[in-house]
Design a protein around this motif. Structure first.
Motif, PDB file in Angstrom:
ATOM      1  N   ILE A   1       0.837  -1.204   0.000  1.00  0.00           N
ATOM      2  CA  ILE A   1       0.000   0.000   0.000  1.00  0.00           C
ATOM      3  C   ILE A   1       0.872   1.255   0.000  1.00  0.00           C
ATOM      4  CG2 ILE A   1      -1.666   1.328   1.359  1.00  0.00           C
ATOM      5  CD1 ILE A   1      -2.760  -1.421   2.335  1.00  0.00           C
ATOM      6  N   ALA A   2       1.939   1.229   0.791  1.00  0.00           N
ATOM      7  CA  ALA A   2       2.816   2.397   0.889  1.00  0.00           C
ATOM      8  C   ALA A   2       3.496   2.696  -0.446  1.00  0.00           C
ATOM      9  CB  ALA A   2       3.865   2.161   1.981  1.00  0.00           C
ATOM     10  N   TRP A   3       4.053   1.652  -1.103  1.00  0.00           N
ATOM     11  CA  TRP A   3       4.746   1.940  -2.355  1.00  0.00           C
ATOM     12  C   TRP A   3       3.747   2.334  -3.457  1.00  0.00           C
ATOM     13  CZ3 TRP A   3       5.464  -3.859  -2.875  1.00  0.00           C
ATOM     14  CH2 TRP A   3       4.889  -4.361  -4.041  1.00  0.00           C
ATOM     15  N   SER A   4       2.513   1.813  -3.381  1.00  0.00           N
ATOM     16  CA  SER A   4       1.498   2.162  -4.385  1.00  0.00           C
ATOM     17  C   SER A   4       1.161   3.649  -4.322  1.00  0.00           C
ATOM     18  CB  SER A   4       0.237   1.333  -4.158  1.00  0.00           C
ATOM     19  OG  SER A   4       0.518  -0.050  -4.225  1.00  0.00           O
ATOM     20  N   VAL A   5       1.053   4.177  -3.100  1.00  0.00           N
ATOM     21  CA  VAL A   5       0.780   5.603  -2.921  1.00  0.00           C
ATOM     22  C   VAL A   5       1.903   6.435  -3.523  1.00  0.00           C
ATOM     23  CG1 VAL A   5       0.520   7.442  -1.210  1.00  0.00           C
ATOM     24  CG2 VAL A   5      -0.663   5.257  -0.878  1.00  0.00           C
ATOM     25  N   VAL A   6       3.145   5.978  -3.328  1.00  0.00           N
ATOM     26  CA  VAL A   6       4.301   6.691  -3.875  1.00  0.00           C
ATOM     27  C   VAL A   6       4.265   6.690  -5.405  1.00  0.00           C
ATOM     28  CG1 VAL A   6       6.820   6.716  -4.044  1.00  0.00           C
ATOM     29  CG2 VAL A   6       5.724   6.196  -1.859  1.00  0.00           C
ATOM     30  N   VAL A   7       3.930   5.540  -5.997  1.00  0.00           N
ATOM     31  CA  VAL A   7       3.877   5.436  -7.457  1.00  0.00           C
ATOM     32  C   VAL A   7       2.801   6.365  -8.020  1.00  0.00           C
ATOM     33  CG1 VAL A   7       3.386   3.895  -9.396  1.00  0.00           C
ATOM     34  CG2 VAL A   7       4.794   3.092  -7.505  1.00  0.00           C
ATOM     35  N   ILE A   8       1.628   6.372  -7.387  1.00  0.00           N
ATOM     36  CA  ILE A   8       0.570   7.283  -7.841  1.00  0.00           C
ATOM     37  C   ILE A   8       1.042   8.734  -7.730  1.00  0.00           C
ATOM     38  CG2 ILE A   8      -1.740   8.159  -7.318  1.00  0.00           C
ATOM     39  CD1 ILE A   8      -2.474   5.313  -6.408  1.00  0.00           C
ATOM     40  N   GLY A   9       1.722   9.048  -6.632  1.00  0.00           N
ATOM     41  CA  GLY A   9       2.235  10.403  -6.448  1.00  0.00           C
ATOM     42  C   GLY A   9       3.224  10.813  -7.520  1.00  0.00           C
ATOM     43  N   THR A  10       3.969   9.845  -8.062  1.00  0.00           N
ATOM     44  CA  THR A  10       4.942  10.149  -9.112  1.00  0.00           C
ATOM     45  C   THR A  10       4.256  10.686 -10.362  1.00  0.00           C
ATOM     46  OG1 THR A  10       6.341   8.361  -8.257  1.00  0.00           O
ATOM     47  CG2 THR A  10       6.889   9.218 -10.434  1.00  0.00           C
ATOM     48  N   GLY A  11       2.989  10.331 -10.540  1.00  0.00           N
ATOM     49  CA  GLY A  11       2.248  10.827 -11.692  1.00  0.00           C
ATOM     50  C   GLY A  11       1.901  12.304 -11.608  1.00  0.00           C
ATOM     51  N   PHE A  12       2.213  12.931 -10.474  1.00  0.00           N
ATOM     52  CA  PHE A  12       1.855  14.340 -10.293  1.00  0.00           C
ATOM     53  C   PHE A  12       3.057  15.238  -9.999  1.00  0.00           C
ATOM     54  CE2 PHE A  12      -1.874  11.810  -9.253  1.00  0.00           C
ATOM     55  CZ  PHE A  12      -2.874  12.443  -9.993  1.00  0.00           C
ATOM     56  N   ILE A  13       4.279  14.732 -10.195  1.00  0.00           N
ATOM     57  CA  ILE A  13       5.472  15.530  -9.924  1.00  0.00           C
ATOM     58  C   ILE A  13       5.726  16.504 -11.074  1.00  0.00           C
ATOM     59  CG2 ILE A  13       6.523  13.759  -8.469  1.00  0.00           C
ATOM     60  CD1 ILE A  13       8.252  12.940 -10.815  1.00  0.00           C
ATOM     61  N   HIS A  14       6.526  17.557 -10.766  1.00  0.00           N
ATOM     62  CA  HIS A  14       6.772  18.588 -11.770  1.00  0.00           C
ATOM     63  C   HIS A  14       8.245  18.958 -11.920  1.00  0.00           C
ATOM     64  CE1 HIS A  14       2.519  19.375 -12.444  1.00  0.00           C
ATOM     65  NE2 HIS A  14       2.342  19.318 -11.137  1.00  0.00           N
ATOM     66  N   ASN A  15       9.130  18.356 -11.108  1.00  0.00           N
ATOM     67  CA  ASN A  15      10.544  18.686 -11.245  1.00  0.00           C
ATOM     68  C   ASN A  15      11.424  17.552 -10.736  1.00  0.00           C
ATOM     69  OD1 ASN A  15      10.906  19.108  -8.296  1.00  0.00           O
ATOM     70  ND2 ASN A  15       9.651  20.935  -8.652  1.00  0.00           N
ATOM     71  N   TYR A  16      12.710  17.706 -10.950  1.00  0.00           N
ATOM     72  CA  TYR A  16      13.684  16.667 -10.603  1.00  0.00           C
ATOM     73  C   TYR A  16      13.736  16.414  -9.104  1.00  0.00           C
ATOM     74  CZ  TYR A  16      18.238  14.360 -10.116  1.00  0.00           C
ATOM     75  OH  TYR A  16      19.254  13.499  -9.779  1.00  0.00           O
TER      76      TYR A  16
END
Length: 479
Positions: free
Chosen positions: A123-138
């Motif tokens: 569950i924890a890593w899934s939340v992180v992966v979803i969050g990666t879809g909303f990043i905007h910089n390095y």
């Protein structure tokens, strides 16, 4: 002589049944025996209810770790304004936290149970992966990549450890091979999903690479919630076992205590793992093998694109490569089990991979280079030879942690400056695979020598060599 009421003759079985005394509160001694057919039937339940979940967990873990390679083909770097070696650095940083937290995660599985710990990790890593879809910089990408490494750290060594507590030594190899095979299967699914999402294009104002992370993360989080209810806490407390089968698993632990050891934890077991020459040899060998393995998983789409194929072709061209990897692994595992020669078969695998990397180094022809990727796609032995459970629960993540440091290296051997053929990365991968083969030979001679010493001691009438764990006189290493 007839057996007393407290002692029954142990039935024969093709599964070795070791007997060990079990002392009650009155200090009475009984001999543990188990019906071999009932034991096999009980173990088959784990194949039906647990092993498929292990496969799915491994598939999702690998997908969510390596989808960054597919996202790169979609324009991930350009949209986040990466410069120079930023992508390679991002790939390497994942393994920093991944290595550091492997041992704590596996020890947590031993202490708190597989169902809760593994479900929390998913569950924890899934939340992180979803969050990666909303990043905007390095910077945001780096932070999430480090957190992803932490959350995924214990999955593979934890699953390997659980397999070592469920299955007899002789059948663990096939189950561990299934985990490795599921990694190749994940690569095939990853290419298929990436190709479908690439065709889908931008939706709701989000680029295709963002949807890749969001969709794959959502799939994982649903499965993680399911695992909380469907994974057993331990092999002896599985929800799908009847009471007599749970008792059988507990009795089997008493019977197999020469291999598994007692449930009592001691830091001496961790020290035993850290000071074992064989564990270090395995760690260094896996480190060498890890450089091409991790580089292959993340950079395969990049390598194929460098061979001259179009972006839209790249993701679906990864699919047959990983399918071939599954077939090679299945053939190797079948041959190993049939011949009962773990080391001899293991040392042949690097030769296939070495050939695979030699082809794109030697020729710029796209067709030949793509064929080589099939050859490149091609631990259980070590886990079989570690006793007791507490030493194994520390040793497995320990040598895998050392091996996974190679992920930091693999992220740097395919710099953008070496495109399009990436000769440097392929040459480094070839060399490290050769060293991995040498390491397998070293492990074989270490274990053979230990068996020889124990055999001589038994011939000389020695009943206790003063060692503990797998170095004790009653333990024989599998070669």
């Amino acid at each position: 002589m007839s057996a007393s009421k407290d002692e029954v003759k142990q039935p024969s079985s093709d599964v070795p049944l070791e007997t060990e005394p079990r002392t009650s509160s009155e200090d009475a001694t009984t001999v543990v025996f188990i019906d071999p057919e009932k034991e096999k039937a009980t173990v088959r339940k784990f194949d039906r209810y647990v092993l498929p979940q292990f496969v799915i967990i491994q598939v999702l873990s690998y997908l969510d770790r390596t989808n960054i390679g597919n996202a790169r083909i979609f324009g991930f770097e350009e949209d986040l304004n990466f410069k120079g070696n930023d992508f390679a650095n991002l790939t390497s940083l994942f393994y920093v936290t991944y290595v550091i937290f492997e041992i704590p995660w596996v020890l947590a599985v031993k202490k708190y149970g597989a169902n809760s710990v593994i479900a929390i990790a998913i569950i924890a890593w899934s939340v992180v992966v979803i969050g990666t879809g909303f990043i905007h910089n390095y910077t945001q990408a780096v932070v999430l990549r480090l957190i992803l490494g932490f959350t995924e750290a214990g999955i593979f060594p934890a699953l390997s450890f659980l397999i070592s507590t469920i299955y007899p030594r002789e059948s663990q190899g096939k189950r561990i091979a299934v985990l490795y095979g599921s990694t190749a299967l994940a690569g095939a699914f990853g290419g298929l999903i990436a190709y479908a999402i690439q065709l889908m294009g931008d939706r709701l104002g989000l680029e295709a690479w963002r949807w890749l992370f969001i969709i794959e993360g959502a799939i994982s989080i649903v499965f993680g919630l399911t695992c909380w209810a469907t994974l057993p806490r331990s092999s002896e407390e599985a929800w799908f076992l009847k009471e007599d089968e749970k008792k059988l698993m507990k009795d089997r632990r008493a019977r197999d205590i020469a291999y598994t050891g007692s449930d009592e934890f001691s830091w001496s077991y961790v020290w035993m793992a850290f000071t074992d020459t064989m564990v270090w040899a395995a760690a260094l060998s896996l480190f060498c093998a890890g450089v091409p393995l991790f580089g292959f998983g993340t950079f395969l789409p990049t390598i194929i694109k460098g061979l001259g194929f179009e972006s839209l072709q790249v993701n679906y061209l990864t699919i047959p490569v990983y399918v071939t990897g599954c077939l090679i692994l299945a053939a190797v595992t079948f041959t190993s089990d049939r011949l009962k020669k773990r080391a001899a078969i293991a040392v042949c695998v690097p030769l296939i991979v070495i050939t695979g990397y030699a082809i794109p180094i030697g020729t710029p022809v796209a067709g030949a280079g793509f064929f080589a990727m099939f050859l490149c796609s091609g631990v259980a032995w070590v886990s079989n030879n570690i006793k007791p459970d507490h030493k194994r629960s520390a040793a497995l993540p320990f040598f895998v942690s050392i091996a996974n440091i190679s992920g930091v290296v693999s992220g740097q051997v395919y710099p953008s400056s070496s495109s399009p053929r990436y000769i440097l990365g392929n040459a480094v991968s070839l060399s490290m695979e050769f060293l991995a083969g040498c390491g397998i030979v070293v492990i074989y001679f270490i274990l053979r020598r230990r068996n020889q010493i124990k055999a001589k001691q038994r011939d000389d009438g020695v009943t206790d060599n003063g060692e503990k764990g797998d170095k004790s006189l009653d333990f024989e290493y599998i070669l």
